[in-house]
Design a protein around this motif. Structure first.
Motif, PDB file in Angstrom:
ATOM      1  N   ALA A 160      75.034   9.149 -23.590  1.00 57.01           N
ATOM      2  CA  ALA A 160      75.619   7.837 -23.889  1.00 57.01           C
ATOM      3  C   ALA A 160      74.530   6.784 -23.953  1.00 57.01           C
ATOM      4  O   ALA A 160      73.888   6.479 -22.949  1.00 57.01           O
TER       5      ALA A 160
ATOM      6  N   ARG B 290      86.810   9.994 -17.943  1.00 57.88           N
ATOM      7  CA  ARG B 290      85.762  11.008 -18.044  1.00 57.88           C
ATOM      8  C   ARG B 290      84.405  10.309 -18.025  1.00 57.88           C
ATOM      9  O   ARG B 290      83.683  10.276 -19.020  1.00 57.88           O
ATOM     10  N   PRO B 291      84.033   9.706 -16.892  1.00 58.51           N
ATOM     11  CA  PRO B 291      82.865   8.826 -16.843  1.00 58.51           C
ATOM     12  C   PRO B 291      81.536   9.537 -17.088  1.00 58.51           C
ATOM     13  O   PRO B 291      81.321  10.663 -16.648  1.00 58.51           O
ATOM     14  N   VAL B 292      80.685   8.865 -17.827  1.00 61.76           N
ATOM     15  CA  VAL B 292      79.315   9.320 -18.054  1.00 61.76           C
ATOM     16  C   VAL B 292      78.378   8.158 -17.755  1.00 61.76           C
ATOM     17  O   VAL B 292      78.789   6.995 -17.744  1.00 61.76           O
TER      18      VAL B 292
ATOM     19  N   GLU C 139      81.115  15.129 -28.812  1.00 59.41           N
ATOM     20  CA  GLU C 139      81.221  15.125 -27.342  1.00 59.41           C
ATOM     21  C   GLU C 139      79.934  14.644 -26.681  1.00 59.41           C
ATOM     22  O   GLU C 139      78.838  15.059 -27.048  1.00 59.41           O
ATOM     23  N   VAL C 140      80.090  13.764 -25.707  1.00 59.44           N
ATOM     24  CA  VAL C 140      78.979  13.421 -24.819  1.00 59.44           C
ATOM     25  C   VAL C 140      78.930  14.529 -23.775  1.00 59.44           C
ATOM     26  O   VAL C 140      79.697  14.539 -22.809  1.00 59.44           O
TER      27      VAL C 140
ATOM     28  N   ALA D 215      90.374   6.007 -26.207  1.00 60.00           N
ATOM     29  CA  ALA D 215      89.945   6.400 -24.865  1.00 60.00           C
ATOM     30  C   ALA D 215      91.105   6.319 -23.880  1.00 60.00           C
ATOM     31  O   ALA D 215      91.293   7.202 -23.033  1.00 60.00           O
TER      32      ALA D 215
ATOM     33  N   PRO E  87      76.403  14.309 -18.880  1.00 60.69           N
ATOM     34  CA  PRO E  87      77.025  13.148 -18.235  1.00 60.69           C
ATOM     35  C   PRO E  87      76.084  12.218 -17.490  1.00 60.69           C
ATOM     36  O   PRO E  87      76.427  11.063 -17.260  1.00 60.69           O
TER      37      PRO E  87
ATOM     38  N   ILE F 220      79.956   2.775 -24.786  1.00 57.86           N
ATOM     39  CA  ILE F 220      80.258   4.201 -24.643  1.00 57.86           C
ATOM     40  C   ILE F 220      80.579   4.520 -23.183  1.00 57.86           C
ATOM     41  O   ILE F 220      81.523   5.254 -22.875  1.00 57.86           O
TER      42      ILE F 220
ATOM     43  N   SER G 278      84.166   5.738 -21.623  1.00 59.58           N
ATOM     44  CA  SER G 278      84.262   6.992 -20.872  1.00 59.58           C
ATOM     45  C   SER G 278      85.025   6.782 -19.568  1.00 59.58           C
ATOM     46  O   SER G 278      85.805   7.632 -19.138  1.00 59.58           O
ATOM     47  N   ARG G 279      84.813   5.627 -18.952  1.00 52.66           N
ATOM     48  CA  ARG G 279      85.537   5.307 -17.720  1.00 52.66           C
ATOM     49  C   ARG G 279      87.013   5.066 -18.019  1.00 52.66           C
ATOM     50  O   ARG G 279      87.895   5.481 -17.255  1.00 52.66           O
TER      51      ARG G 279
ATOM     52  N   MET H 298      83.469  13.517 -22.187  1.00 53.58           N
ATOM     53  CA  MET H 298      83.951  12.445 -23.048  1.00 53.58           C
ATOM     54  C   MET H 298      83.674  12.809 -24.498  1.00 53.58           C
ATOM     55  O   MET H 298      82.576  13.280 -24.819  1.00 53.58           O
TER      56      MET H 298
END
Length: 254
Positions: free
Chosen positions: A65, A79-81, A11-12, A244, A15, A70, A74-75, A1
């Motif tokens: 995150a 791109r979930p974190v 960038e995160v 997002a 994850p 956040i 991401s979800r 993400m």
């Protein structure tokens, strides 16, 4: 993400907790330092306004995150974190340090807070050793000659993990400076985390955190200080959510 800020991407890159622990454990074993930042909406607001802050973020090795918005975005982006608040990363990182014989420094806050936080951490984490505490004066410049001298003191103490409690953007700037001056030290920016352990600030009740309302609880607890901050965060939320959603659409087309 990732988040686009003034033409740059933040960038995160860590994850979840398992990845963070694995990477930190590896750095400790290799005697390599790192800088850990915990991104949230307040950081994005500050990143938009400060080129120096963006430079400091570019120097961070790990970004996690910190804040449910956040995680939600991401979800939305596909791109979930996972949520990794800086204050909640302190004990897991301290346990990793103790397990690998890594000694710890505490930087920021006040002498009283650092002393109380040391007592708490060494009581809660078996074999943990805090060997350096530095509380800089008000108005401290994290990129000054004084900061460089303090970084030298941390490195000379033998500490290889430093919890930095200055608040954004100073803590991330200090950590970025530390990557150059003290390359074997890991710098974890944890905001008010040490204040919680020292009893100087109270965390929101568990049920409040469960429903992702800690920001509202904090704003109500200190409306003059935090009200304007959260208003700015809410103002950028729709635009960031739209970005997002676009990421998800672009990924589907690829």
């Amino acid at each position: 993400m990732f988040f686009g800020v003034e033409g740059e991407e933040i960038e995160v890159n860590v994850p979840n907790w398992a990845v963070l622990e694995a990477r930190v454990r590896e750095r400790f074993a290799q005697r390599r330092g790192f800088a850990l930042a915990t991104i949230n909406l307040d950081h994005i607001v500050k990143l938009r306004a400060s080129p120096r802050f963006r430079m400091a973020y570019a120097a961070q090795d790990f970004v996690v995150a910190d804040g449910n918005p956040i995680v939600w975005m991401s979800r939305l982006a596909g791109r979930p974190v996972s949520l990794i608040p800086g204050s909640e990363a302190i004990l897991p990182l301290a346990r990793l340090a103790a397990a690998q014989g890594v000694t710890v420094a505490l930087f920021g806050a006040s002498d009283r807070v650092l002393a109380a936080a040391q007592e708490y951490l060494e009581r809660e984490v078996r074999d943990l050793r805090v060997i350096c505490r530095i509380a800089p004066a008000m108005g401290f410049d994290p990129e000054s000659e004084l900061a460089e001298a303090m970084l030298g003191e941390i490195a000379d103490s033998g500490a290889r993990l430093c919890f930095v409690a200055l608040g954004a953007p100073k803590q991330e700037m200090f950590a970025a400076h530390g990557r150059k001056v003290a390359p074997e030290v890991g710098f974890a920016s944890i905001g008010a985390g040490l204040d919680f352990y020292a009893g100087e600030q109270n965390r929101a009740p568990e049920w409040v955190r469960k429903f992702a309302l800690e920001w509202l609880w904090r704003a109500a607890s200190s409306p003059r200080r935090l009200g304007p901050r959260y208003a700015k965060c809410l103002a950028i939320l729709p635009g960031e959510a739209a970005k997002a959603a676009l990421i998800r659409l672009k990924d589907r087309k690829v």
